[in-house]
Design a protein around this motif. Structure first.
Motif, short mmCIF file in Angstrom:
data_model
loop_
_atom_site.label_atom_id
_atom_site.label_comp_id
_atom_site.label_asym_id
_atom_site.label_seq_id
_atom_site.Cartn_x
_atom_site.Cartn_y
_atom_site.Cartn_z
N ALA A 47 0.86 -0.91 -0.05
CA ALA A 47 0.08 -0.18 0.10
C ALA A 47 0.92 1.41 -0.03
O ALA A 47 0.49 2.17 -0.72
N VAL A 48 1.92 1.24 0.77
CA VAL A 48 2.81 2.45 0.92
C VAL A 48 3.51 2.53 -0.75
O VAL A 48 3.56 3.74 -1.11
N MET A 49 3.92 1.41 -0.98
CA MET A 49 4.67 1.51 -2.41
C MET A 49 3.59 2.13 -3.30
O MET A 49 4.00 2.85 -4.60
N GLN A 50 2.44 1.80 -3.20
CA GLN A 50 1.50 2.53 -4.33
C GLN A 50 1.28 4.01 -4.11
O GLN A 50 1.35 4.80 -5.10
N HIS A 51 1.20 4.48 -2.99
CA HIS A 51 1.25 5.75 -2.83
C HIS A 51 2.47 6.44 -3.17
O HIS A 51 2.25 7.39 -3.73
N LEU A 52 3.56 5.62 -2.93
CA LEU A 52 4.87 6.29 -3.54
C LEU A 52 4.83 6.46 -4.87
O LEU A 52 5.39 7.19 -5.42
N ALA A 53 4.27 5.55 -5.68
CA ALA A 53 4.27 5.61 -7.11
C ALA A 53 3.22 6.78 -7.64
O ALA A 53 3.73 7.44 -8.55
N VAL A 54 2.28 7.12 -6.83
CA VAL A 54 1.75 8.21 -7.08
C VAL A 54 2.42 9.61 -6.76
O VAL A 54 2.34 10.27 -7.65
N LEU A 55 3.18 9.57 -5.81
CA LEU A 55 4.00 10.57 -5.51
C LEU A 55 5.01 10.92 -6.55
O LEU A 55 5.60 11.82 -6.94
N GLU A 56 5.53 9.62 -6.91
CA GLU A 56 6.89 9.91 -8.08
C GLU A 56 5.94 10.02 -9.36
O GLU A 56 7.09 11.08 -10.01
#
Lengths: 118, 118
Positions: A47-56
């Protein structure tokens, strides 16, 4: 390279979520690994990786793998873009109020001098 | 009254759309009727009303009916809230870079004085 409007869409969209804002808040204090980012969030790593992908994708955050550790940091460009857009609107709005204030002042002064004349 | 985090969610969400940003850009130059807002947007009035509802729910814009005309204006509170959140992050990030710069400077000075001593 995203165009200006699409870049603003993505930056504001990325900032519209409390978890992603918490991640940016953490990274504004310095780079962090994904595990460091995940630690206070009570959320699975995927879930954190998904949020990170949006931020990137929005350009607010960039990450690089150093050895086996994915390290993230704030990319200030997109943050400045979003800030400048808001700031420009607020400045415009305030300048308008100033002009309105000046105009009202002129009317008052005119009113006072007309009063003296009569 | 929305809590701080929910207010930021709504403000950033509202700003993540080019039509709504165009409406805020127009209103930053002064109040306008809904028809004035719709005029440059090549969009049906109901679609504009929907965007307006999102802007109103976020607190970025308020409207009132004067006679038969719905007049909209910027509400600067939510705009300032969003601006301040971004500004705080950028300041924090810049302070960190400054501290890092100072630290590197100290290392350089130490290195130079160690060089003189040897």
């Amino acid at each position: 390279m995203l165009n200006y409007s699409a870049a603003l869409d993505l930056a504001f969209q990325a900032l519209a979520d409390p978890t992603r804002r918490a991640m940016v808040e953490r990274l504004a204090r310095g780079p962090a690994s994904v595990s460091d980012l995940a630690q206070p969030l009570a959320m699975s790593l995927p879930a954190v990786m998904q949020h990170l992908a949006v931020l990137e994708a929005s350009g607010l955050v960039r990450s690089q793998k150093i050895g086996r550790v994915l390290t993230c940091e704030v990319d200030p460009g997109a943050l400045s873009l979003a800030e400048r857009w808001i700031n420009d609107r607020r400045s415009e709005w305030e300048r308008r109020l100033d002009r309105l204030g000046d105009y009202l002042e002129t009317l008052k002064t005119k009113g006072a001098s007309n009063g003296q004349e009569s």
